[in-house]
Design an enzyme around this catalytic site. Structure first.
Site, PDB file in Angstrom:
ATOM      1  N   CYS A  28      35.783  35.182  44.869  1.00  0.00           N
ATOM      2  CA  CYS A  28      35.435  36.322  45.721  1.00  0.00           C
ATOM      3  C   CYS A  28      34.127  36.201  46.496  1.00  0.00           C
ATOM      4  CB  CYS A  28      35.418  37.599  44.875  1.00  0.00           C
ATOM      5  SG  CYS A  28      34.712  37.353  43.235  1.00  0.00           S
ATOM      6  N   HIS A  57      29.419  42.293  47.083  1.00  0.00           N
ATOM      7  CA  HIS A  57      29.483  41.066  46.298  1.00  0.00           C
ATOM      8  C   HIS A  57      28.691  39.904  46.864  1.00  0.00           C
ATOM      9  CE1 HIS A  57      32.231  39.466  42.888  1.00  0.00           C
ATOM     10  NE2 HIS A  57      31.293  40.292  42.429  1.00  0.00           N
TER      11      HIS A  57
END
Length: 522
Positions: free
Chosen positions: A78, A141
């Site tokens: 990710c 993130h």
């Protein structure tokens, strides 16, 4: 509970206030929406053959736009893939990798010290030059310390979280993940923002949907060009869906999450049409990496015919569902053979906005505008990286593996399997296998599952090797790696006291700083 009530009141207000508006802006600055799903696999969409056919809105989006069957992320995990999307650069260049061990995937858990470098130029920073208002909704993130948050890197607004929705945690050892409005936290997952791990119920996707409609409405009324980066994480384990969608899918809880995301995409596209701005809005849908098949059938999706999944550089880990939509500009019902990557969204968005990419650094993304408008095809190589190692390369329909590795025997023997039911002898190896002198080469057209390497003695093999070898050598020779951001960890940097915690009385005293080199088993 008061904060949750305020949020829901805000959401309901915008539901009642969504009235048509007319956009009279210059079409030279189209609105841009990038929808990035989390761990959604290539095989999760009906248009790609998912047999339950539960993605009617995404299938309709493809029917009204352009489908990309050959679209890739820049990393099978990710954080690096998101950094690549927003910078247009491979993670090895933008610093989202580790050198702590060879060919290890790494991301940004709470204890990571690093994040996106201030030296990197992100897409929203560029779009500001043309007056765009930029918002991220959902998962960031790219680092959770203050200097790494979205508003420090070009975004004007943010509703969402810096980390994944893991938890719930005990505050004495690990705090729950904060949720932000702009630069201040307004609560935490499992506290003000509930996720029922047992039942899978959460209203987060609905909140993210309403936030997106609110933002679109506001910017349309103000006649501002906007960039919306819509990044919900409902399909990342532990998967969740709201009460209305739970138990509705034939595919279990993961399917429920997909159905709700599909519904949300349909709502956003319909709203663009209702506002009359659909013909001035470019929308692109994709995922950050392949389905996390190691999480089991109730918590992960499908990578279709492709080998393995998330964390691997086999096709299942890096080939993504992808759809482009722009009524009146992108020919409806088109299937493009163009090989694309998430990094192309950086270059394409800049081109659509009339901007030129920075010329002081290598940009790995291509401008896909010729493909979008004329279905023009351009040859290009796709590099498959795992940490600091180039593992494979695709050129045309051929893919050469220079290293193979699924996961270690140690992890595999603990029950962690990145290729369940798909072991291929000599390919899905549990030790890192080097093939640089004689790469494994597959023809992805006739062997999308990477099961049958082409014979090294064949003319086909020698011909392909002679074409790809110079590309690999040039890449290695000219590569200048960025400073690795994912090497150091420290419990003291976790989300103990995010900005705004004092207003909520939710600050937690951190432990003493004791940095260490992060351990990345995969």
């Amino acid at each position: 509970m008061e904060m949750k009530g305020i949020i829901y009141t805000f959401v309901l207000y915008w539901v009642w206030c969504l009235l048509p508006a007319t956009d009279s802006r210059d079409v030279s600055t189209p609105n841009i929406i990038i929808m990035l799903m989390d761990d959604m696999g290539w095989g999760d969409l009906g248009v790609f053959g998912q047999p339950s056919k539960e993605t009617q809105n995404l299938d309709m989006m493809a029917a009204q736009g352009m489908l990309f069957p050959n679209f890739y992320t820049a990393n099978p995990l990710c954080s690096p893939s998101r950094a690549a999307l927003l910078t247009g650069r491979l993670p090895i260049r933008n610093g989202f990798y580790t050198t702590n061990a060879h060919a290890r995937n790494a991301y940004t858990p709470q204890e990571i010290v690093g994040g996106i470098s201030k030296e990197e130029i992100l897409l929203p920073q560029m779009l500001k030059k043309k007056g765009y208002v930029n918002k991220i909704i959902g998962k960031w993130h790219l680092g959770h310390r203050e200097q790494y948050l979205p508003l420090e890197h070009g975004f004007d607004q943010w509703f969402g979280s810096p980390n994944c929705h893991f938890g719930p945690y005990n505050d004495t050892g690990r705090p729950n993940i904060p949720v932000y409005i702009n630069s201040k936290m307004i609560g935490r997952y499992y506290e003000e923002f509930e996720i029922n791990v047992k039942t899978g119920e959460s209203n987060l996707t609905q909140i993210y949907l309403k936030e997106s409609l609110s933002f679109i409405r506001q910017q349309t009324l103000a006649q501002n060009p906007f960039f919306l980066y819509w990044a919900p994480d409902a399909t990342h384990a532990p998967v969740y869906a709201s009460e209305h969608f739970l138990g509705k899918s034939q595919r279990g809880r993961y399917g429920d999450a997909v159905m709700e995301l599909d519904y949300s995409v349909g709502q956003i596209l319909s709203f663009l049409i209702k506002l009359g701005i659909d013909k001035n809005t470019f929308v692109f849908f994709t995922s950050d990496n392949g389905a996390a098949v190691m999480s089991g059938p109730q918590q992960s999706g499908s990578n279709g015919p492709f080998l393995c999944g998330k964390e691997t550089t086999f096709e299942g880990g890096m080939r993504e569902p992808a759809i482009a939509w722009w009524p009146g500009r992108i020919p409806a019902g088109t299937v493009s053979s163009q090989v694309g990557t998430v990094m192309d969204l950086f270059s394409t968005a800049l081109s659509l906005a009339g901007l030129v990419a920075p010329d002081d650094r290598v940009i790995d993304g291509l401008d896909l505008s010729p493909t979008l408008f004329n279905n023009t095809l351009k040859d290009r190589a796709v590099f498959y990286y795992r940490g600091n190692q180039m593992m494979a390369l695709r050129l045309g329909l051929y893919k050469a593996h220079y290293w193979t590795w699924s996961n270690s025997w140690e992890e595999f023997n603990k029950g962690i399997n990145f290729c369940p039911g798909q072991e291929v002898s000599g390919v899905t190896t549990h030790t890192q296998q080097e093939h640089t002198m004689q790469p494994l080469i597959f023809h992805l057209g006739r062997d999308p599952g990477e099961k049958y390497p082409i014979s090294v003695q064949s003319e086909e093999y020698l011909s392909v090797l002679s074409r790809i070898s110079p590309i690999v050598e040039e890449h290695k020779k000219t590569l200048v790696p960025g400073e690795p951001q994912l090497n150091m960890c420290d419990l003291a940097v976790m989300n103990w006291s995010p900005p705004g915690c004092e207003l909520l009385g939710k600050c937690i005293k951190p432990p003493p700083s004791q940095p260490w080199k992060c351990d990345w088993p995969h």
